[in-house]
Motif scaffolding. Structure first.
Motif, PDB file in Angstrom:
ATOM      1  N   ASP A 278       0.810  -1.218   0.000  1.00  0.00           N
ATOM      2  CA  ASP A 278       0.000   0.000   0.000  1.00  0.00           C
ATOM      3  C   ASP A 278       0.845   1.271   0.000  1.00  0.00           C
ATOM      4  OD1 ASP A 278      -2.302  -1.498  -0.007  1.00  0.00           O
ATOM      5  OD2 ASP A 278      -2.558  -1.428   2.182  1.00  0.00           O
ATOM      6  N   THR A 279       2.086   1.197   0.485  1.00  0.00           N
ATOM      7  CA  THR A 279       2.900   2.409   0.627  1.00  0.00           C
ATOM      8  C   THR A 279       4.136   2.422  -0.272  1.00  0.00           C
ATOM      9  OG1 THR A 279       4.082   1.402   2.495  1.00  0.00           O
ATOM     10  CG2 THR A 279       2.178   2.779   3.009  1.00  0.00           C
ATOM     11  N   LEU A 280       4.639   1.270  -0.685  1.00  0.00           N
ATOM     12  CA  LEU A 280       5.895   1.201  -1.430  1.00  0.00           C
ATOM     13  C   LEU A 280       5.691   0.584  -2.804  1.00  0.00           C
ATOM     14  CD1 LEU A 280       8.361  -0.138   1.306  1.00  0.00           C
ATOM     15  CD2 LEU A 280       7.973   2.235   0.645  1.00  0.00           C
ATOM     16  N   ASN A 281       6.502   1.035  -3.739  1.00  0.00           N
ATOM     17  CA  ASN A 281       6.572   0.435  -5.061  1.00  0.00           C
ATOM     18  C   ASN A 281       8.040   0.351  -5.428  1.00  0.00           C
ATOM     19  OD1 ASN A 281       6.488  -0.108  -7.871  1.00  0.00           O
ATOM     20  ND2 ASN A 281       4.397   0.693  -7.949  1.00  0.00           N
ATOM     21  N   CYS A 282       8.552  -0.869  -5.635  1.00  0.00           N
ATOM     22  CA  CYS A 282       9.994  -1.075  -5.763  1.00  0.00           C
ATOM     23  C   CYS A 282      10.321  -1.874  -7.014  1.00  0.00           C
ATOM     24  CB  CYS A 282      10.556  -1.823  -4.553  1.00  0.00           C
ATOM     25  SG  CYS A 282       9.912  -1.237  -2.969  1.00  0.00           S
ATOM     26  N   SER A 283      11.537  -1.661  -7.520  1.00  0.00           N
ATOM     27  CA  SER A 283      12.065  -2.475  -8.605  1.00  0.00           C
ATOM     28  C   SER A 283      13.534  -2.756  -8.327  1.00  0.00           C
ATOM     29  CB  SER A 283      11.904  -1.768  -9.948  1.00  0.00           C
ATOM     30  OG  SER A 283      12.622  -0.551  -9.975  1.00  0.00           O
ATOM     31  N   SER A 284      14.017  -3.928  -8.812  1.00  0.00           N
ATOM     32  CA  SER A 284      15.393  -4.322  -8.539  1.00  0.00           C
ATOM     33  C   SER A 284      15.795  -5.455  -9.465  1.00  0.00           C
ATOM     34  CB  SER A 284      15.534  -4.770  -7.074  1.00  0.00           C
ATOM     35  OG  SER A 284      16.849  -5.191  -6.785  1.00  0.00           O
ATOM     36  N   ASP A 285      17.112  -5.673  -9.582  1.00  0.00           N
ATOM     37  CA  ASP A 285      17.588  -6.839 -10.336  1.00  0.00           C
ATOM     38  C   ASP A 285      17.334  -8.127  -9.563  1.00  0.00           C
ATOM     39  OD1 ASP A 285      18.408  -5.186 -12.319  1.00  0.00           O
ATOM     40  OD2 ASP A 285      20.554  -5.362 -11.931  1.00  0.00           O
ATOM     41  N   SER A 286      17.479  -8.061  -8.216  1.00  0.00           N
ATOM     42  CA  SER A 286      17.276  -9.261  -7.397  1.00  0.00           C
ATOM     43  C   SER A 286      16.959  -8.866  -5.961  1.00  0.00           C
ATOM     44  CB  SER A 286      18.512 -10.164  -7.431  1.00  0.00           C
ATOM     45  OG  SER A 286      19.644  -9.484  -6.906  1.00  0.00           O
ATOM     46  N   ILE A 287      16.260  -9.772  -5.248  1.00  0.00           N
ATOM     47  CA  ILE A 287      15.945  -9.542  -3.839  1.00  0.00           C
ATOM     48  C   ILE A 287      16.131 -10.831  -3.054  1.00  0.00           C
ATOM     49  CG2 ILE A 287      14.243  -7.739  -4.342  1.00  0.00           C
ATOM     50  CD1 ILE A 287      12.061  -9.817  -3.700  1.00  0.00           C
ATOM     51  N   LYS A 288      16.264 -10.663  -1.731  1.00  0.00           N
ATOM     52  CA  LYS A 288      16.293 -11.814  -0.830  1.00  0.00           C
ATOM     53  C   LYS A 288      15.495 -11.457   0.410  1.00  0.00           C
ATOM     54  CE  LYS A 288      19.322 -15.255   1.298  1.00  0.00           C
ATOM     55  NZ  LYS A 288      20.725 -15.725   1.477  1.00  0.00           N
ATOM     56  N   ILE A 289      14.544 -12.338   0.780  1.00  0.00           N
ATOM     57  CA  ILE A 289      13.698 -12.127   1.960  1.00  0.00           C
ATOM     58  C   ILE A 289      14.212 -12.989   3.099  1.00  0.00           C
ATOM     59  CG2 ILE A 289      11.367 -12.273   2.912  1.00  0.00           C
ATOM     60  CD1 ILE A 289      10.311 -12.031   0.059  1.00  0.00           C
ATOM     61  N   TYR A 290      14.528 -12.346   4.240  1.00  0.00           N
ATOM     62  CA  TYR A 290      14.915 -13.048   5.459  1.00  0.00           C
ATOM     63  C   TYR A 290      13.705 -13.026   6.391  1.00  0.00           C
ATOM     64  CZ  TYR A 290      19.670 -12.293   3.693  1.00  0.00           C
ATOM     65  OH  TYR A 290      20.810 -12.259   2.914  1.00  0.00           O
ATOM     66  N   GLN A 291      12.930 -14.110   6.375  1.00  0.00           N
ATOM     67  CA  GLN A 291      11.661 -14.118   7.082  1.00  0.00           C
ATOM     68  C   GLN A 291      11.838 -13.950   8.585  1.00  0.00           C
ATOM     69  OE1 GLN A 291       7.929 -16.657   6.216  1.00  0.00           O
ATOM     70  NE2 GLN A 291       9.123 -17.902   7.635  1.00  0.00           N
ATOM     71  N   ASN A 292      12.855 -14.603   9.159  1.00  0.00           N
ATOM     72  CA  ASN A 292      13.041 -14.546  10.612  1.00  0.00           C
ATOM     73  C   ASN A 292      13.406 -13.145  11.099  1.00  0.00           C
ATOM     74  OD1 ASN A 292      12.481 -17.275  10.835  1.00  0.00           O
ATOM     75  ND2 ASN A 292      14.630 -17.891  10.667  1.00  0.00           N
ATOM     76  N   ASP A 293      14.075 -12.368  10.220  1.00  0.00           N
ATOM     77  CA  ASP A 293      14.494 -11.019  10.605  1.00  0.00           C
ATOM     78  C   ASP A 293      13.549  -9.944  10.094  1.00  0.00           C
ATOM     79  OD1 ASP A 293      16.775 -12.094  11.816  1.00  0.00           O
ATOM     80  OD2 ASP A 293      17.910 -12.007   9.940  1.00  0.00           O
ATOM     81  N   ASN A 294      12.501 -10.352   9.385  1.00  0.00           N
ATOM     82  CA  ASN A 294      11.545  -9.393   8.808  1.00  0.00           C
ATOM     83  C   ASN A 294      12.226  -8.398   7.869  1.00  0.00           C
ATOM     84  OD1 ASN A 294       9.273 -10.387  10.365  1.00  0.00           O
ATOM     85  ND2 ASN A 294      10.213  -9.376  12.129  1.00  0.00           N
ATOM     86  N   ASN A 295      13.246  -8.865   7.142  1.00  0.00           N
ATOM     87  CA  ASN A 295      14.015  -7.994   6.263  1.00  0.00           C
ATOM     88  C   ASN A 295      13.925  -8.448   4.814  1.00  0.00           C
ATOM     89  OD1 ASN A 295      15.086  -6.092   8.077  1.00  0.00           O
ATOM     90  ND2 ASN A 295      16.725  -7.477   8.688  1.00  0.00           N
TER      91      ASN A 295
END
Length: 227
Positions: free
Chosen positions: A42-59
């Motif tokens: 609802d607040t962010l719109n992002c673009s990137s070549d690659s991402i990584k989600i660290y679920q335990n760290d909420n990052n």
């Protein structure tokens, strides 16, 4: 690991992520996506070549050619971290922020989304149509920018050096501590300067060097154009 290829969409918390390829481990602790990555809520719109989600760290980490947009703000960098629980965005390998006609680049940034507060560190450079500011530490909240540390401000043919100041609405400036202004014709030193589009107002321990033989001293000075 599981790998999904093609036009892949994943919904995670309140986030939606779309990319060419997504890979996740058995426990879904780490999720990696690459290729035309777009990410939004609802607040962010992002673009990137690659991402990584660290679920335990909420990052979420964004790598290479990353851009995050929120309201009228654009954040660019090659290593951006978004903590979606605390709603904080960081970069520490260089980047820039474009907002309110200002382009601010720095080595490091912390942005608190809820408070709309930016904290810039190291090798900071603010650029707009009127002037350039180079400083060591800067905060920006709404229309108020504060800068601290060894600072150089360039506009037209004038150089301002100081240790502390603020800028409001990209036009009105206050400067404190170690103030020196140099132009082609004079050097002015004072304890305080308040500047708007038309007038410079100096205060306390003012020293004006016009040439090697002419000096002016005082406690109040108003400079308007060449007068």
């Amino acid at each position: 690991f599981q790998k999904f290829c093609g036009d892949v969409m994943i919904e995670y918390s309140d986030l939606k992520i779309q990319c060419d390829t997504i890979m996740l481990d058995e426990y879904k602790d780490n999720i990696i996506g690459w290729g035309n990555v777009s990410f939004f809520n609802d607040t962010l719109n992002c673009s990137s070549d690659s991402i990584k989600i660290y679920q335990n760290d909420n990052n979420i980490m964004f790598y290479q050619n990353s851009k995050i947009n929120t309201d009228n703000i654009a954040i660019n960098g090659n290593q951006i971290q978004y903590n979606f629980e605390q709603e904080i965005i960081n970069y520490w390998s260089g980047g820039n922020v474009i907002s309110n006609n200002n382009n601010i680049s720095s080595d490091e940034l912390t942005y608190h989304i809820q408070d709309n507060q930016f904290i810039f560190s190291r090798n900071i450079r603010l650029l707009n149509e009127d002037f350039t500011i180079k400083t060591e530490h800067m905060t920006n909240k709404d229309s108020l920018i504060n800068f601290l540390g060894s600072t150089r401000i360039n506009y037209e043919n004038i150089l301002i050096e100081c240790q502390k100041g603020n800028l409001t609405n990209s036009q009105n400036m206050e400067i404190f501590d170690g103030l020196t202004i140099k132009s082609d014709t004079i050097i002015i030193q004072a304890n305080y300067l308040k500047r708007n589009e038309k007038i410079n107002y100096f205060q306390d321990n003012i020293s004006i060097a016009i040439n090697n033989n002419t000096y002016i001293y005082g406690d109040r000075l108003i400079q308007e154009n060449d007068i």
